[in-house]
Scaffold this motif. Structure first.
Motif, short mmCIF file in Angstrom:
data_model
loop_
_atom_site.label_atom_id
_atom_site.label_comp_id
_atom_site.label_asym_id
_atom_site.label_seq_id
_atom_site.Cartn_x
_atom_site.Cartn_y
_atom_site.Cartn_z
N LEU A 7 -2.06 -19.02 11.65
CA LEU A 7 -0.68 -19.09 12.12
C LEU A 7 -0.58 -18.45 13.50
O LEU A 7 -1.07 -17.34 13.72
CB LEU A 7 0.24 -18.35 11.14
N GLU A 8 0.07 -19.15 14.41
CA GLU A 8 0.17 -18.63 15.78
C GLU A 8 0.86 -17.26 15.79
O GLU A 8 1.76 -16.99 15.01
CB GLU A 8 0.92 -19.60 16.68
N ASN A 9 0.41 -16.40 16.70
CA ASN A 9 0.99 -15.07 16.87
C ASN A 9 1.16 -14.35 15.54
O ASN A 9 2.27 -13.97 15.14
CB ASN A 9 2.32 -15.15 17.61
N MET A 30 -4.75 -24.87 12.79
CA MET A 30 -3.72 -24.12 13.49
C MET A 30 -2.34 -24.56 13.01
O MET A 30 -2.09 -25.75 12.79
CB MET A 30 -3.84 -24.36 15.00
N TYR A 31 -1.46 -23.59 12.83
CA TYR A 31 -0.07 -23.86 12.44
C TYR A 31 0.86 -23.20 13.46
O TYR A 31 0.67 -22.04 13.83
CB TYR A 31 0.24 -23.30 11.06
N ASP A 32 1.88 -23.94 13.89
CA ASP A 32 2.88 -23.40 14.79
C ASP A 32 4.06 -22.85 14.00
O ASP A 32 4.42 -23.39 12.95
CB ASP A 32 3.39 -24.48 15.75
N ARG A 33 4.66 -21.80 14.52
CA ARG A 33 5.87 -21.27 13.92
C ARG A 33 7.06 -22.18 14.22
O ARG A 33 7.06 -22.92 15.21
CB ARG A 33 6.17 -19.87 14.45
N ASP A 34 8.07 -22.12 13.37
CA ASP A 34 9.32 -22.83 13.64
C ASP A 34 9.92 -22.24 14.92
O ASP A 34 10.10 -21.03 15.03
CB ASP A 34 10.28 -22.63 12.47
N PRO A 35 10.23 -23.07 15.91
CA PRO A 35 10.71 -22.55 17.20
C PRO A 35 12.05 -21.83 17.11
O PRO A 35 12.36 -21.01 17.97
CB PRO A 35 10.80 -23.80 18.08
N TYR A 44 2.37 -24.19 5.52
CA TYR A 44 1.56 -22.96 5.56
C TYR A 44 1.95 -22.04 4.41
O TYR A 44 1.08 -21.50 3.72
CB TYR A 44 1.76 -22.23 6.89
N ASP A 215 -7.32 -19.77 19.80
CA ASP A 215 -5.92 -19.69 19.42
C ASP A 215 -5.05 -20.38 20.47
O ASP A 215 -4.24 -21.25 20.16
CB ASP A 215 -5.50 -18.23 19.28
N LYS A 217 -2.49 -19.50 22.12
CA LYS A 217 -1.06 -19.20 22.25
C LYS A 217 -0.74 -17.73 22.05
O LYS A 217 0.42 -17.33 22.14
CB LYS A 217 -0.25 -20.00 21.21
#
Length: 223
Positions: A7-9, A30-35, A44, A215, A217
């Motif tokens: 998970l990013e960051n 890789m998974y992005d967080r909900d903006p 995730y 990563d 990001k």
């Protein structure tokens, strides 16, 4: 083959760092967080009952929690140097700092960060009340504990290159990430020159640099 669901960051970058240190093939998703919410996406969260990062999958094994994952990965590798054996002179230091990272320092840092966000997002009319409560929690509970851990580590690093002595171990990965977060958030200052120098040594490691590149990001917010 172990697959890291990343998970990013998030704290899962320490597992990415560990896998890069080991240098064996691994899977990576890789998974992005909900903006808007900055939370992990539903796919995730569905990976483990906790819905937290990091998570690894190895065949039928799905495992969460950083230190559990660190132990699992080291168990599966041929890198005995990453964890002093029982009876080794450095074993106690290794165990102490490995678990201090997640048991003491990271929770206090996360608690402080979350309270700061809560203050910023509180409605204007109640924000002074929220700020007063947060300031009380910081002064009475969070900061004394952070200073105790940081002071102990500062003294320890006067005579140790790494947390478990002369050799880099998985404890440095667990704690190194937590201290990198402290540095990014301005919590490392002139009071902690040994810790600051230690963090710079960790950041210079090729495996950490490789983890950052993979990563793509990472900026330390949120954790």
């Amino acid at each position: 083959m172990i697959t890291l669901h990343h998970l990013e960051n998030s704290q899962s970058i320490r597992i990415l760092w560990l896998l890069e240190e080991i240098g064996k093939p691994y899977g990576f998703k890789m998974y992005d967080r909900d903006p808007k919410t900055m939370l992990a996406p539903d796919d995730y969260k569905a990976l483990s009952p906790l819905g937290t990062a990091p998570v690894i999958v190895d065949g039928d094994v799905v495992l969460a929690e950083s230190n559990a994952i660190i132990d699992y990965i080291v168990d599966s590798s041929d890198r005995a140097d990453l964890r002093p054996a029982p009876g080794a002179a450095s074993r106690a230091d290794y165990l102490f700092w490995l678990h201090t990272a997640q048991g003491s320092l990271q929770p206090m840092q996360t608690f402080s960060f979350v309270l700061g966000i809560a203050t910023q997002r509180a409605p204007i009319l109640v924000r002074p009340i929220v700020r007063k409560v947060v300031d009380t929690l910081n002064s009475a509970f969070i900061q004394p504990r952070l200073k105790a851990v940081m002071g102990l580590m500062e003294t320890h690093l006067e005579t140790h290159e790494f947390l478990a002595g002369a050799e880099f171990t998985a404890a440095d990965i667990a704690m190194g990430y937590t201290l990198q977060m402290a540095k990014l958030r301005g919590a490392l200052d002139a009071d902690y020159p040994n810790i600051f120098a230690y963090v710079e040594r960790m950041e210079a490691r090729p495996a950490w640099q490789a983890a950052l590149a993979k990563d793509g990001k990472f900026n330390g917010v949120p954790s």
